[in-house]
Design a protein around this motif. Sequence first.
Motif, PDB file in Angstrom:
ATOM      1  N   LYS A 112       6.962 -15.617  -2.942  1.00  7.78           N
ATOM      2  CA  LYS A 112       7.654 -14.382  -2.756  1.00  7.78           C
ATOM      3  C   LYS A 112       9.075 -14.522  -3.723  1.00  7.78           C
ATOM      4  O   LYS A 112       9.813 -13.408  -3.834  1.00  7.78           O
ATOM      5  CB  LYS A 112       8.100 -13.841  -1.312  1.00  7.78           C
ATOM      6  CG  LYS A 112       7.072 -13.361  -0.517  1.00  7.78           C
ATOM      7  CD  LYS A 112       7.553 -12.973   0.957  1.00  7.78           C
ATOM      8  CE  LYS A 112       8.699 -11.824   0.654  1.00  7.78           C
ATOM      9  NZ  LYS A 112       8.591 -10.581   0.697  1.00  7.78           N
ATOM     10  N   ASN A 147       5.213  -8.860  -0.343  1.00 11.01           N
ATOM     11  CA  ASN A 147       5.543  -8.433  -1.833  1.00 11.01           C
ATOM     12  C   ASN A 147       6.725  -9.367  -2.650  1.00 11.01           C
ATOM     13  O   ASN A 147       7.125 -10.227  -1.701  1.00 11.01           O
ATOM     14  CB  ASN A 147       6.376  -7.143  -1.914  1.00 11.01           C
ATOM     15  CG  ASN A 147       7.391  -7.013  -0.790  1.00 11.01           C
ATOM     16  OD1 ASN A 147       6.984  -7.142   0.562  1.00 11.01           O
ATOM     17  ND2 ASN A 147       8.566  -7.453  -1.112  1.00 11.01           N
ATOM     18  N   ARG A 184      10.805  -5.978  -3.800  1.00  7.77           N
ATOM     19  CA  ARG A 184      10.110  -4.815  -4.263  1.00  7.77           C
ATOM     20  C   ARG A 184       9.678  -4.163  -3.022  1.00  7.77           C
ATOM     21  O   ARG A 184       9.765  -4.589  -1.933  1.00  7.77           O
ATOM     22  CB  ARG A 184       8.847  -5.617  -5.062  1.00  7.77           C
ATOM     23  CG  ARG A 184       9.136  -6.346  -6.037  1.00  7.77           C
ATOM     24  CD  ARG A 184       9.768  -5.415  -7.172  1.00  7.77           C
ATOM     25  NE  ARG A 184       9.150  -4.361  -7.793  1.00  7.77           N
ATOM     26  CZ  ARG A 184       8.064  -4.267  -8.233  1.00  7.77           C
ATOM     27  NH1 ARG A 184       7.269  -5.214  -8.804  1.00  7.77           N
ATOM     28  NH2 ARG A 184       7.530  -3.068  -8.359  1.00  7.77           N
ATOM     29  N   SER A 202       7.694  -2.899   0.046  1.00  8.80           N
ATOM     30  CA  SER A 202       6.595  -3.693   0.921  1.00  8.80           C
ATOM     31  C   SER A 202       5.186  -2.946   0.598  1.00  8.80           C
ATOM     32  O   SER A 202       5.067  -1.651   0.309  1.00  8.80           O
ATOM     33  CB  SER A 202       6.825  -3.226   2.427  1.00  8.80           C
ATOM     34  OG  SER A 202       8.102  -3.988   2.840  1.00  8.80           O
ATOM     35  N   PRO A 203       4.234  -3.705   0.795  1.00  7.22           N
ATOM     36  CA  PRO A 203       2.995  -3.154   0.399  1.00  7.22           C
ATOM     37  C   PRO A 203       2.118  -2.415   1.772  1.00  7.22           C
ATOM     38  O   PRO A 203       2.277  -2.968   2.654  1.00  7.22           O
ATOM     39  CB  PRO A 203       2.055  -4.296   0.097  1.00  7.22           C
ATOM     40  CG  PRO A 203       2.715  -5.828   0.807  1.00  7.22           C
ATOM     41  CD  PRO A 203       4.319  -5.188   1.040  1.00  7.22           C
ATOM     42  N   HIS A 215      -1.534  -3.236  -3.303  1.00  5.24           N
ATOM     43  CA  HIS A 215      -0.038  -3.285  -3.718  1.00  5.24           C
ATOM     44  C   HIS A 215       0.436  -4.726  -3.661  1.00  5.24           C
ATOM     45  O   HIS A 215       1.262  -5.193  -4.242  1.00  5.24           O
ATOM     46  CB  HIS A 215       0.741  -2.614  -2.719  1.00  5.24           C
ATOM     47  CG  HIS A 215       0.564  -0.988  -2.573  1.00  5.24           C
ATOM     48  ND1 HIS A 215       0.938  -0.417  -1.451  1.00  5.24           N
ATOM     49  CD2 HIS A 215       0.004  -0.211  -3.557  1.00  5.24           C
ATOM     50  CE1 HIS A 215       0.413   0.814  -1.440  1.00  5.24           C
ATOM     51  NE2 HIS A 215      -0.049   0.968  -2.890  1.00  5.24           N
ATOM     52  N   VAL A 216      -0.330  -5.598  -2.510  1.00 11.32           N
ATOM     53  CA  VAL A 216       0.021  -6.671  -2.454  1.00 11.32           C
ATOM     54  C   VAL A 216      -0.196  -7.725  -3.937  1.00 11.32           C
ATOM     55  O   VAL A 216       0.392  -8.383  -4.373  1.00 11.32           O
ATOM     56  CB  VAL A 216      -1.003  -7.536  -1.457  1.00 11.32           C
ATOM     57  CG1 VAL A 216      -0.816  -9.218  -1.267  1.00 11.32           C
ATOM     58  CG2 VAL A 216      -0.855  -6.899   0.044  1.00 11.32           C
ATOM     59  N   THR A 265       1.972  -7.695  -6.777  1.00  8.19           N
ATOM     60  CA  THR A 265       3.322  -8.729  -7.321  1.00  8.19           C
ATOM     61  C   THR A 265       2.803  -9.973  -6.886  1.00  8.19           C
ATOM     62  O   THR A 265       3.517 -10.937  -7.212  1.00  8.19           O
ATOM     63  CB  THR A 265       4.367  -8.238  -6.342  1.00  8.19           C
ATOM     64  OG1 THR A 265       4.363  -8.410  -4.848  1.00  8.19           O
ATOM     65  CG2 THR A 265       4.797  -6.712  -7.060  1.00  8.19           C
ATOM     66  N   TYR A 300       4.635   2.656  -5.692  1.00  7.17           N
ATOM     67  CA  TYR A 300       3.781   1.916  -6.608  1.00  7.17           C
ATOM     68  C   TYR A 300       3.280   2.879  -7.526  1.00  7.17           C
ATOM     69  O   TYR A 300       2.858   2.625  -8.694  1.00  7.17           O
ATOM     70  CB  TYR A 300       2.887   1.171  -5.987  1.00  7.17           C
ATOM     71  CG  TYR A 300       3.503  -0.089  -5.203  1.00  7.17           C
ATOM     72  CD1 TYR A 300       3.923  -1.080  -6.021  1.00  7.17           C
ATOM     73  CD2 TYR A 300       3.787  -0.326  -3.731  1.00  7.17           C
ATOM     74  CE1 TYR A 300       4.491  -2.266  -5.594  1.00  7.17           C
ATOM     75  CE2 TYR A 300       4.407  -1.491  -3.324  1.00  7.17           C
ATOM     76  CZ  TYR A 300       4.718  -2.613  -4.262  1.00  7.17           C
ATOM     77  OH  TYR A 300       5.274  -3.334  -3.812  1.00  7.17           O
TER      78      TYR A 300
END
Length: 343
Positions: free
Chosen positions: A55, A152, A156, A158-159, A164-165, A168, A305
Motif C-alpha cells: 500500500k 488502495n 487514494r 478507498s475501493p 477499484h482495488v 492501484t 474513480y
Amino acid sequence: MLNTLRLNGHNQEHLKHAAQLLIEGKLVAFPTETVYGLGANAFCSKAVRAVFSAKMRPPTNPLIVHVSSLEDAWKLWDLSRVQDKEQVAERIRVLAQAFWPGPLTIICQKSDLISETVSAGNAKVAVRVPSLAISRRLIELAGVPLVAPSANASTRPSPTAAEHVLRTLDGRIDAVVNGGNCEFGIESTVVDLSGHTPTILRAGAIPLSKLKEVMPTMAAMSTDTMLDKCSPGMMNKHYAPHLPHIYLCHGDDLTRAWLGGHSLLIRKSSADRLLAELGPRCAGESTVLPDDPIGFARDLYAAFYRAERLSDKALAIETPPAELCWESVADKLRRATSRELLD
Ligand code: TXA
Ligand code: MG
C-alpha cells in the motif's frame, strides 16, 4: 510484479483458495460491507509488513484487525491494562451488541497476541467484526484474525468495487476476491474505548447520533486533539482522486461549475434544477449522486474513480448540506479537497 489472481467471492472453492493464500502469508483483498480491505494473517509479521509495503503505507499508521465474533475480539485486547476495566468491558459489550457484526471499529489496549507491527508501535489495537457474509466466511476459513486496511495505495480513495482495488494494487498483491459493490461505500466508524470518555477517532458508516443512542457519553474528537494524538491515519490527506485540483462549491460557484468545463459531482435535486434553469452541460462530465447521505456515501468513491478516468483536469464537488446526518460525507470531502498534507 505479482500476477494478481481474480477470485469470485460467491464461489466457495474460490473462497477456500483465498483462505489458503492467507494462511500461507499472502495478501488477498476482499469485500466488506464498508469498503474492500487488503487482508493478511494478523499473526504473521512478514505478511503484515508486506501489507504496508504493497500500500506504500507509512509504518506509523496502525491496521484494523478483523475477526468473525466478539469472542475472538476479546482475545486481542488486554483489559488488565485499562484503568477502569469493568466500565470499559461494559462499553465494549454495549457497542458490540448494538453494532456488531457491522461497520464499527473498537480500539482498546492490545494483548500480547498483537504485534507492534500491526499496532504500529501503539499500545492499543483496533478491532472489528464485519457484517458481510463473504468477509466473515473468509476469516473463519483462514482460522486467524486478518489485518485489513482499505485496499488502495496510501492516500487514494478507498475501493468500493474489485476494479477499484486493481486500479492501484494490481500486480502488488496476490489476489482479489470480487464480491460486487460495497453496501456502505465509506469506511467503518472508529471509536476509542480505552480512556475515560468513549471517543470517535474517525467518522464513518455509523454516525455519532446512532452511537449516542446507545452510549450518550460518546464524543466526537476535535481536529485539534486529533492532531495531538491518537489516530495517525487521520492526519494525512486522504481519499483524494488523482486530479490536479479538487474543490467544493455551492450557490453561484456551483452554477459556474455547471457551465464550465470541469468534471462535476452533484446531488440529483441540484442537477435537475440546473438542468431546468440552464439546460444540459456542454462541456465536462457530471456524476449525479443520490440526495440522501447514505446513498451519496455509497456512491462517492466510485464517483471519484470515475472522475479520474474521465478527466485529467479539475473536479468540482457540490458542498454537502450542513446537517448532522451529512457529517461523515462532509469529513471525507474535507479530506479529499484539503490542499495540505499534514503528515
Ligand atoms: O471500514 C473499514 O474500517 C475498512 C475495512 C476494510 O474494514 N478498513 C479501513 O482501514 O478503513 P484503514 O487502515 O484504511 O483505516 C484504519 C484507520 C486509520 O485511520 C488508522 O490510523 C486507524 O484506523 N487506526 C487503526 N488502528 C489504530 C490504533 N491502534 N489507534 C488509533 N488509530 C488506529
Ligand atoms: Mg484507508
